[in-house]
Design a protein around this motif. Structure first.
Motif, PDB file in Angstrom:
ATOM      1  N   HIS A  27     -11.788  -0.651  15.196  1.00 19.53           N
ATOM      2  CA  HIS A  27     -10.769   0.263  15.720  1.00 19.53           C
ATOM      3  C   HIS A  27      -9.404  -0.050  15.109  1.00 19.53           C
ATOM      4  CE1 HIS A  27      -8.915   3.079  18.438  1.00 19.53           C
ATOM      5  NE2 HIS A  27      -8.164   2.159  19.008  1.00 19.53           N
ATOM      6  N   ALA A  28      -9.091  -1.331  14.991  1.00 14.31           N
ATOM      7  CA  ALA A  28      -7.822  -1.735  14.383  1.00 14.31           C
ATOM      8  C   ALA A  28      -7.754  -1.302  12.924  1.00 14.31           C
ATOM      9  CB  ALA A  28      -7.647  -3.250  14.495  1.00 14.31           C
ATOM     10  N   VAL A  29      -8.851  -1.485  12.193  1.00 13.56           N
ATOM     11  CA  VAL A  29      -8.899  -1.075  10.783  1.00 13.56           C
ATOM     12  C   VAL A  29      -8.652   0.429  10.656  1.00 13.56           C
ATOM     13  CG1 VAL A  29     -10.402  -0.807   8.769  1.00 13.56           C
ATOM     14  CG2 VAL A  29     -10.381  -2.967  10.033  1.00 13.56           C
ATOM     15  N   ALA A  30      -9.315   1.215  11.510  1.00 16.68           N
ATOM     16  CA  ALA A  30      -9.170   2.669  11.448  1.00 16.68           C
ATOM     17  C   ALA A  30      -7.744   3.100  11.761  1.00 16.68           C
ATOM     18  CB  ALA A  30     -10.144   3.333  12.423  1.00 16.68           C
ATOM     19  N   LEU A  31      -7.111   2.473  12.758  1.00 15.91           N
ATOM     20  CA  LEU A  31      -5.738   2.816  13.107  1.00 15.91           C
ATOM     21  C   LEU A  31      -4.780   2.504  11.956  1.00 15.91           C
ATOM     22  CD1 LEU A  31      -5.365   1.599  16.814  1.00 15.91           C
ATOM     23  CD2 LEU A  31      -5.231   3.954  15.978  1.00 15.91           C
ATOM     24  N   ILE A  32      -4.933   1.333  11.371  1.00 10.82           N
ATOM     25  CA  ILE A  32      -4.049   0.930  10.272  1.00 10.82           C
ATOM     26  C   ILE A  32      -4.217   1.857   9.082  1.00 10.82           C
ATOM     27  CG2 ILE A  32      -3.577  -0.895   8.593  1.00 10.82           C
ATOM     28  CD1 ILE A  32      -4.442  -2.904  10.804  1.00 10.82           C
ATOM     29  N   GLN A  33      -5.467   2.162   8.750  1.00 14.08           N
ATOM     30  CA  GLN A  33      -5.725   3.024   7.606  1.00 14.08           C
ATOM     31  C   GLN A  33      -5.180   4.432   7.835  1.00 14.08           C
ATOM     32  OE1 GLN A  33      -9.922   3.700   6.459  1.00 14.08           O
ATOM     33  NE2 GLN A  33      -9.276   3.119   4.407  1.00 14.08           N
ATOM     34  N   ALA A  34      -5.418   4.971   9.030  1.00 17.61           N
ATOM     35  CA  ALA A  34      -4.947   6.325   9.334  1.00 17.61           C
ATOM     36  C   ALA A  34      -3.421   6.399   9.290  1.00 17.61           C
ATOM     37  CB  ALA A  34      -5.451   6.758  10.702  1.00 17.61           C
ATOM     38  N   ALA A  35      -2.760   5.403   9.854  1.00 16.13           N
ATOM     39  CA  ALA A  35      -1.301   5.391   9.855  1.00 16.13           C
ATOM     40  C   ALA A  35      -0.749   5.245   8.442  1.00 16.13           C
ATOM     41  CB  ALA A  35      -0.793   4.262  10.747  1.00 16.13           C
ATOM     42  N   GLY A  36      -1.397   4.417   7.627  1.00 20.76           N
ATOM     43  CA  GLY A  36      -0.935   4.230   6.259  1.00 20.76           C
ATOM     44  C   GLY A  36      -1.047   5.504   5.436  1.00 20.76           C
ATOM     45  N   VAL A  37      -2.196   6.173   5.526  1.00 16.60           N
ATOM     46  CA  VAL A  37      -2.393   7.431   4.806  1.00 16.60           C
ATOM     47  C   VAL A  37      -1.387   8.470   5.289  1.00 16.60           C
ATOM     48  CG1 VAL A  37      -3.973   9.370   4.456  1.00 16.60           C
ATOM     49  CG2 VAL A  37      -4.820   7.018   4.290  1.00 16.60           C
ATOM     50  N   GLY A  38      -1.190   8.540   6.603  1.00 12.46           N
ATOM     51  CA  GLY A  38      -0.239   9.502   7.159  1.00 12.46           C
ATOM     52  C   GLY A  38       1.181   9.250   6.698  1.00 12.46           C
TER      53      GLY A  38
ATOM     54  N   ILE B 174       2.160   7.784   3.889  1.00 15.74           N
ATOM     55  CA  ILE B 174       2.302   8.144   2.479  1.00 15.74           C
ATOM     56  C   ILE B 174       2.339   9.658   2.306  1.00 15.74           C
ATOM     57  CG2 ILE B 174       1.240   8.003   0.195  1.00 15.74           C
ATOM     58  CD1 ILE B 174       0.017   5.303   1.113  1.00 15.74           C
ATOM     59  N   GLN B 175       1.446  10.361   3.000  1.00 16.04           N
ATOM     60  CA  GLN B 175       1.427  11.826   2.897  1.00 16.04           C
ATOM     61  C   GLN B 175       2.756  12.435   3.342  1.00 16.04           C
ATOM     62  OE1 GLN B 175      -2.081  12.787   5.229  1.00 16.04           O
ATOM     63  NE2 GLN B 175      -3.325  13.062   3.397  1.00 16.04           N
ATOM     64  N   THR B 176       3.299  11.915   4.447  1.00 16.29           N
ATOM     65  CA  THR B 176       4.564  12.443   4.961  1.00 16.29           C
ATOM     66  C   THR B 176       5.699  12.180   3.985  1.00 16.29           C
ATOM     67  OG1 THR B 176       3.852  12.130   7.258  1.00 16.29           O
ATOM     68  CG2 THR B 176       6.218  12.311   6.860  1.00 16.29           C
TER      69      THR B 176
ATOM     70  N   GLN C 205       0.828  -1.200   0.000  1.00 12.64           N
ATOM     71  CA  GLN C 205       0.000   0.000   0.000  1.00 12.64           C
ATOM     72  C   GLN C 205       0.871   1.263   0.000  1.00 12.64           C
ATOM     73  OE1 GLN C 205      -3.533   0.027   0.067  1.00 12.64           O
ATOM     74  NE2 GLN C 205      -3.345   2.219  -0.319  1.00 12.64           N
ATOM     75  N   ILE C 206       1.920   1.255   0.831  1.00 12.09           N
ATOM     76  CA  ILE C 206       2.837   2.395   0.861  1.00 12.09           C
ATOM     77  C   ILE C 206       3.479   2.583  -0.511  1.00 12.09           C
ATOM     78  CG2 ILE C 206       4.940   3.347   1.882  1.00 12.09           C
ATOM     79  CD1 ILE C 206       2.662   3.281   3.857  1.00 12.09           C
ATOM     80  N   GLU C 207       3.928   1.493  -1.106  1.00  9.52           N
ATOM     81  CA  GLU C 207       4.571   1.564  -2.414  1.00  9.52           C
ATOM     82  C   GLU C 207       3.596   2.078  -3.480  1.00  9.52           C
ATOM     83  OE1 GLU C 207       7.397   1.493  -5.301  1.00  9.52           O
ATOM     84  OE2 GLU C 207       7.661   1.287  -3.131  1.00  9.52           O
ATOM     85  N   PHE C 208       2.344   1.629  -3.400  1.00  6.86           N
ATOM     86  CA  PHE C 208       1.342   2.100  -4.363  1.00  6.86           C
ATOM     87  C   PHE C 208       1.168   3.613  -4.253  1.00  6.86           C
ATOM     88  CE2 PHE C 208      -3.022   3.427  -5.218  1.00  6.86           C
ATOM     89  CZ  PHE C 208      -3.183   3.010  -6.530  1.00  6.86           C
TER      90      PHE C 208
ATOM     91  N   THR D 143       4.168   5.390  -5.690  1.00  5.69           N
ATOM     92  CA  THR D 143       4.283   5.202  -7.136  1.00  5.69           C
ATOM     93  C   THR D 143       3.181   5.940  -7.885  1.00  5.69           C
ATOM     94  OG1 THR D 143       5.242   3.004  -6.760  1.00  5.69           O
ATOM     95  CG2 THR D 143       4.445   3.464  -8.972  1.00  5.69           C
ATOM     96  N   ASN D 144       2.043   6.143  -7.230  1.00  2.00           N
ATOM     97  CA  ASN D 144       0.895   6.799  -7.865  1.00  2.00           C
ATOM     98  C   ASN D 144       0.469   8.013  -7.034  1.00  2.00           C
ATOM     99  OD1 ASN D 144      -0.038   4.632 -10.048  1.00  2.00           O
ATOM    100  ND2 ASN D 144       0.488   3.532  -8.175  1.00  2.00           N
ATOM    101  N   PRO D 145       1.355   9.001  -6.877  1.00  2.00           N
ATOM    102  CA  PRO D 145       1.043  10.129  -5.994  1.00  2.00           C
ATOM    103  C   PRO D 145      -0.200  10.906  -6.402  1.00  2.00           C
ATOM    104  CG  PRO D 145       2.976  10.607  -7.333  1.00  2.00           C
ATOM    105  CD  PRO D 145       2.686   9.153  -7.510  1.00  2.00           C
ATOM    106  N   ALA D 146      -0.409  11.079  -7.712  1.00  3.64           N
ATOM    107  CA  ALA D 146      -1.576  11.841  -8.158  1.00  3.64           C
ATOM    108  C   ALA D 146      -2.869  11.114  -7.804  1.00  3.64           C
ATOM    109  CB  ALA D 146      -1.500  12.083  -9.662  1.00  3.64           C
ATOM    110  N   VAL D 147      -2.892   9.818  -8.028  1.00  2.00           N
ATOM    111  CA  VAL D 147      -4.081   9.027  -7.678  1.00  2.00           C
ATOM    112  C   VAL D 147      -4.287   9.036  -6.174  1.00  2.00           C
ATOM    113  CG1 VAL D 147      -5.043   6.687  -7.631  1.00  2.00           C
ATOM    114  CG2 VAL D 147      -3.943   7.550  -9.703  1.00  2.00           C
ATOM    115  N   PHE D 148      -3.205   8.891  -5.422  1.00  2.00           N
ATOM    116  CA  PHE D 148      -3.321   8.907  -3.960  1.00  2.00           C
ATOM    117  C   PHE D 148      -3.899  10.229  -3.474  1.00  2.00           C
ATOM    118  CE2 PHE D 148      -1.475  10.262   0.086  1.00  2.00           C
ATOM    119  CZ  PHE D 148      -1.995   9.289   0.926  1.00  2.00           C
ATOM    120  N   ARG D 149      -3.414  11.339  -4.028  1.00  2.00           N
ATOM    121  CA  ARG D 149      -3.899  12.651  -3.578  1.00  2.00           C
ATOM    122  C   ARG D 149      -5.370  12.840  -3.930  1.00  2.00           C
ATOM    123  NH1 ARG D 149       1.528  14.303  -5.392  1.00  2.00           N
ATOM    124  NH2 ARG D 149       2.755  14.849  -3.551  1.00  2.00           N
TER     125      ARG D 149
END
Length: 233
Positions: free
Chosen positions: A145-156, A158-160, A93-96, A99-105
């Motif tokens: 709660h686990a899903v939300a934590l993982i998703q939030a950390a992953g998005v954060g 990639i953004q960083t 997910q991080i690599e995606f 690799t696809n910053p425009a799609v991610f944004r």
């Protein structure tokens, strides 16, 4: 070309331009030339550039999510350790995102995510991976709660990383964040035996919908009790 083929050709052309040069390169003229269509066709099918960009983001994300769904099925069938499966998925997910910053944004916009079928399916796939951990007795917090934590950390993460010049990026940031999240959501015992009442409740909650020895009303009551225990923990 029929309408479906024309739409696919336009999305593919726009996706190539987006990947190569970013959103600024996705002009009506550029996409039309690459797709071999007239510019009015784009307006007729997508409305405007924003509509086209959303279609492209959804297309790229849907392809990635479809691959992730296949990975979950393969990991389950092969009895791959659910924690190993989650870690590998996190890194992909991080690599995606990188690799696809425009799609991610585009898909990081809360309003776009709320209406994105691909983003919703991606969350379901993450939930399935977390569910496997819960069923194995490894989770100490409720699954949502686990899903939300993982998703939030992953998005954060990639953004960083995207906001940091490539040469200054910390290559260990993603894994470090993953370790921090896992320390919060996992039990201390890697044996598959739930550690404490809350972890036991989480594990049983994961299995409760499949307890055929109970009636529907009994299962609903059991789930309500277990949710109450995990929320209090």
């Amino acid at each position: 070309m029929n309408r479906i083929d024309t739409r696919a050709a336009i999305v593919d052309a726009a996706a190539s331009l987006l990947r190569e040069s970013g959103p600024a390169a996705v002009t009506t003229r550029g996409v039309a030339e690459r797709a071999g269509v007239q510019a009015p066709t784009i307006y007729r099918l997508f409305g405007d550039k924003d509509g086209l960009l959303e279609a492209v983001a959804e297309h790229v994300m849907a392809a990635f999510v479809a691959a992730k769904a296949g990975e979950v099925e393969a990991a389950t069938a092969a009895d791959v350790d659910p924690l190993d499966d989650l870690r590998a998925s996190w890194l992909r997910q991080i690599e995606f995102g990188l690799t696809n910053p425009a799609v991610f944004r585009l898909l990081s916009d809360p309003e776009r995510v709320a209406g994105s079928p691909a983003a919703g399916r991606g969350r379901q796939i993450l939930a399935a991976r977390v569910h496997r951990l819960a069923a194995a007795g490894r989770l100490r917090v409720p699954e949502p709660h686990a899903v939300a934590l993982i998703q939030a950390a992953g998005v954060g993460a990639i953004q960083t990383l995207l906001a940091t010049p490539r040469e200054q990026r910390d290559p260990t940031l993603g894994e470090t964040l993953m370790d921090a999240v896992l320390a919060r959501i996992l039990t201390d015992t890697p044996t598959g035996v739930p550690d404490g009442p809350v972890a036991t409740a989480v594990a049983l909650r994961a299995l409760a919908p499949d307890l055929d020895a109970l009636s529907d009303s009994e299962r609903r009551l059991l789930i309500e009790w277990l949710d109450r225990i995990t929320a209090a923990g």
